[in-house]
Write a protein that holds these residues in place. Structure first.
Motif, PDB file in Angstrom:
ATOM      1  N   TYR A 200     -13.581  -3.656  -0.514  1.00 53.78           N
ATOM      2  CA  TYR A 200     -12.926  -3.883  -1.817  1.00 53.78           C
ATOM      3  C   TYR A 200     -13.263  -4.985  -2.473  1.00 53.78           C
ATOM      4  O   TYR A 200     -13.711  -5.897  -1.878  1.00 53.78           O
TER       5      TYR A 200
ATOM      6  N   PHE B 116      -0.751  -5.951  -5.455  1.00 57.19           N
ATOM      7  CA  PHE B 116      -0.270  -7.384  -5.246  1.00 57.19           C
ATOM      8  C   PHE B 116       0.663  -7.903  -6.263  1.00 57.19           C
ATOM      9  O   PHE B 116       0.592  -7.690  -7.396  1.00 57.19           O
TER      10      PHE B 116
ATOM     11  N   PRO C 269      -4.192 -10.713  -7.017  1.00 58.64           N
ATOM     12  CA  PRO C 269      -5.453  -9.911  -7.123  1.00 58.64           C
ATOM     13  C   PRO C 269      -5.264  -8.578  -7.454  1.00 58.64           C
ATOM     14  O   PRO C 269      -4.355  -7.892  -7.157  1.00 58.64           O
TER      15      PRO C 269
ATOM     16  N   GLN D  53     -12.798   0.364  -4.551  1.00 59.44           N
ATOM     17  CA  GLN D  53     -12.667   0.304  -3.137  1.00 59.44           C
ATOM     18  C   GLN D  53     -13.862   1.410  -2.527  1.00 59.44           C
ATOM     19  O   GLN D  53     -13.842   2.479  -3.242  1.00 59.44           O
TER      20      GLN D  53
ATOM     21  N   ASN E 168       0.884  -1.131  -0.020  1.00 60.21           N
ATOM     22  CA  ASN E 168      -0.113   0.005  -0.060  1.00 60.21           C
ATOM     23  C   ASN E 168       1.045   1.231  -0.058  1.00 60.21           C
ATOM     24  O   ASN E 168       1.936   1.233   0.671  1.00 60.21           O
TER      25      ASN E 168
ATOM     26  N   LEU F 285      -6.956  -4.787  -7.781  1.00 57.37           N
ATOM     27  CA  LEU F 285      -8.125  -3.884  -7.119  1.00 57.37           C
ATOM     28  C   LEU F 285      -8.953  -3.331  -8.177  1.00 57.37           C
ATOM     29  O   LEU F 285      -8.375  -2.715  -9.282  1.00 57.37           O
TER      30      LEU F 285
ATOM     31  N   GLY G 142      -4.610   1.790   1.811  1.00 60.58           N
ATOM     32  CA  GLY G 142      -5.508   0.872   1.711  1.00 60.58           C
ATOM     33  C   GLY G 142      -5.698   0.440   0.232  1.00 60.58           C
ATOM     34  O   GLY G 142      -6.097  -0.746   0.135  1.00 60.58           O
ATOM     35  N   LYS G 143      -5.203   1.205  -0.593  1.00 62.84           N
ATOM     36  CA  LYS G 143      -5.292   0.535  -2.031  1.00 62.84           C
ATOM     37  C   LYS G 143      -3.981  -0.231  -2.167  1.00 62.84           C
ATOM     38  O   LYS G 143      -3.021   0.119  -2.155  1.00 62.84           O
ATOM     39  N   SER G 144      -4.108  -1.415  -2.273  1.00 69.38           N
ATOM     40  CA  SER G 144      -3.051  -2.378  -2.191  1.00 69.38           C
ATOM     41  C   SER G 144      -2.829  -3.046  -3.657  1.00 69.38           C
ATOM     42  O   SER G 144      -3.520  -3.379  -4.678  1.00 69.38           O
TER      43      SER G 144
END
Lengths: 115, 115
Positions: free
Chosen positions: B33, A105, B43, B48, A94, B45, A101-103
């Motif tokens: 999310y 991956f 994953p 959100q 993040n 996003l 909060g915006k991840s």
């Protein structure tokens, strides 16, 4: 846009071997770092996280990770793996601040531990 | 404590059809999310929410995907019309907020196959 690289797609180890999974990210500012694990047939769950303080973070089941800011890395380690550690492992990042909060991956590393 | 609930668990549709997924987050979690996880990838996003407002939907293909979170609790994600490349697992996660280090709790996911 930030990116996360996990260098090993599939790792195969024997029980009691040591583990290190690599994770590198691209963002140069303040970051929060996570390792998630997905055991076969189960949900993604948090293994450990770093957001400030001691760069060596300890998580569940004997896992630890070290944040090295100069190398943009957050590698996961375990000194002695068990068969039950067979799972898929995801590194996530993040950005701090307003985007917290915006991840993002990585694509995951599948770990197979042979009994 | 009940976890994040998702339904359905599996869905098979033909291309150009529409589909909807439902998510019920952990009670009291303000942030929700939706992620898309394509086979072999981590994953990604899609959107959100913070309570019932959208915080980030920059990676949501808005020509075909839509999402809402009425009353700041449950959420639905819709695809209309579906394309073959939408085949993926759709994950819902929730967290208490968006502050530093907030842990995301994941649901079991909905596995979508578009034929």
């Amino acid at each position: 846009a930030q990116s996360v690289s996990q260098h090993n797609h599939h790792v195969i180890l024997s029980e009691a071997a040591s583990l290190e999974l690599g994770c590198n990210y691209s963002y140069g500012g303040t970051v929060n770092l996570f390792w998630y694990v997905q055991y076969p047939g189960q949900h993604l769950q948090l293994l450990l996280k770093y957001f400030s303080g001691d760069p060596l973070v300890k998580g569940i089941k004997g896992f630890e990770a070290e944040f090295i800011k100069s190398k943009f890395s957050f590698n996961l380690r375990k000194p002695s793996v068990q068969w039950s550690d067979t799972a898929e492992y995801f590194c996530a990042v993040n950005q701090g601040g307003t985007n917290a909060g915006k991840s993002t991956f990585g694509d995951g590393t599948t770990l197979t531990v042979k009994p | 404590e009940a976890g994040v609930a998702q339904s359905p668990r599996y869905k098979i549709i033909e291309k150009r059809q529409s589909v909807a997924f439902w998510c019920n987050p952990i009670s009291g979690h303000a942030t929700l999310y939706w992620y898309q996880q394509i086979l072999g990838q981590g994953p990604k996003l899609l959107i959100q929410f913070q309570n019932n407002g959208v915080v980030d939907d920059s990676q949501l293909p808005k020509d075909r995907f839509s999402a809402e979170r009425l009353k700041g609790v449950d959420s639905t994600l819709k695809i209309q019309p579906a394309k073959l490349e939408d085949s993926a697992v759709y994950l819902c996660a929730s967290s208490l907020g968006v502050g530093q280090g907030q842990t995301q709790y994941f649901g079991p996911g909905t596995r979508l196959l578009v034929l």
